[in-house]
Write a protein that holds these residues in place. Structure first.
Motif, PDB file in Angstrom:
ATOM      1  N   PHE A   1     -14.759 -67.007  -6.897  1.00 31.04           N
ATOM      2  CA  PHE A   1     -14.932 -66.241  -5.660  1.00 31.04           C
ATOM      3  C   PHE A   1     -14.568 -64.775  -5.879  1.00 31.04           C
ATOM      4  O   PHE A   1     -15.277 -63.858  -5.440  1.00 31.04           O
ATOM      5  N   GLY A   2     -13.454 -64.533  -6.564  1.00 34.65           N
ATOM      6  CA  GLY A   2     -13.069 -63.159  -6.860  1.00 34.65           C
ATOM      7  C   GLY A   2     -14.078 -62.460  -7.756  1.00 34.65           C
ATOM      8  O   GLY A   2     -14.378 -61.272  -7.560  1.00 34.65           O
ATOM      9  N   ALA A   3     -14.613 -63.186  -8.743  1.00 37.19           N
ATOM     10  CA  ALA A   3     -15.626 -62.603  -9.627  1.00 37.19           C
ATOM     11  C   ALA A   3     -16.893 -62.260  -8.860  1.00 37.19           C
ATOM     12  O   ALA A   3     -17.556 -61.263  -9.149  1.00 37.19           O
ATOM     13  N   ALA A   4     -17.242 -63.089  -7.871  1.00 33.79           N
ATOM     14  CA  ALA A   4     -18.426 -62.805  -7.052  1.00 33.79           C
ATOM     15  C   ALA A   4     -18.209 -61.547  -6.206  1.00 33.79           C
ATOM     16  O   ALA A   4     -19.145 -60.765  -5.996  1.00 33.79           O
ATOM     17  N   LEU A   5     -16.992 -61.336  -5.735  1.00 34.70           N
ATOM     18  CA  LEU A   5     -16.702 -60.148  -4.933  1.00 34.70           C
ATOM     19  C   LEU A   5     -16.817 -58.864  -5.744  1.00 34.70           C
ATOM     20  O   LEU A   5     -17.224 -57.822  -5.220  1.00 34.70           O
TER      21      LEU A   5
END
Length: 218
Positions: free
Chosen positions: A144-148
């Motif tokens: 999720f953080g990488a997608a952000l």
């Protein structure tokens, strides 16, 4: 799905973000701790669960920026977005590939690293079990953080700042589960909380990650 998983596993290993980097960092943390706190066996045994969990968490953090970065750079992410596969499924496969190449090797190496920290013999099983339950949450939250932060230049530091606060509950309950086992106490409550975090993350965050990716790809 299987073809995408196989591709991501190969890319993770070839790009240097696989199990080798995570294990090396994990080993460095475990080796340096006795130099910092002293070689006293009793003290090491007391802090071993927390140190092992912290080392595993930081090792997982190292390779998060590679989850989507390579696909973003070569345009593969745009092709995946237009493929018949749902974006939620793509995100789930990415998280699974990260766990297989990073989280699972850390779980398997824990018994050896536990010896270096004088982990009590009764805590080995709960320690491994806690990591086995908790590391999937680390990979899903990290995805999720990488997608952000996908597409951002030098987004690694921002990714760490975003993800680390979300990792705190997993760290607390994972380390508490192993600590209670080391002291001969019942670890059922932290184990259930840890499992709840992992299942909740796996159920909800792929949809949030997919939504963020769709926004970034517009």
């Amino acid at each position: 799905m299987i073809a995408l998983l196989t591709r991501d596993l190969r890319l993770a290993i070839r790009a240097g973000g696989g199990f080798g980097l995570g294990l090396a960092f994990f080993l460095i943390v475990v080796v340096l701790v006795p130099f910092g706190v002293g070689p006293e066996t009793g003290l090491l045994a007391k802090i071993a669960p927390g140190i092992l969990w912290l080392g595993a968490l930081l090792a997982c953090l190292l390779s998060l920026d590679r989850i989507f970065a390579l696909d973003w750079e070569d345009g593969s992410l745009d092709l995946l977005a237009t493929s018949p596969l749902p974006m939620e499924g793509i995100v789930t496969i990415k998280a699974l590939a990260h766990w297989i190449t990073t989280g699972l090797p850390l779980v398997l190496a824990t018994p050896l690293f536990g010896l270096l920290l004088s982990l009590p013999s009764g805590a080995y099983g709960p320690m491994i079990l806690s990591l086995l339950i908790g590391t999937p949450a680390l990979s899903v939250i990290g995805t999720f953080g990488a997608a952000l932060t996908v597409g951002l230049k030098r987004g690694g530091l921002l990714l760490s700042l975003l993800v680390l606060p979300l990792y705190v509950p997993t760290l607390i309950f994972g380390a508490e589960m192993a600590r209670r086992a080391a002291e001969g106490l019942d670890g059922t409550t932290p184990a259930l909380m840890l499992a709840g975090i992992s299942f909740g993350a796996m159920a909800l965050l792929p949809f949030a990650s997919a939504a963020v990716l769709r926004i970034n790809l517009r």
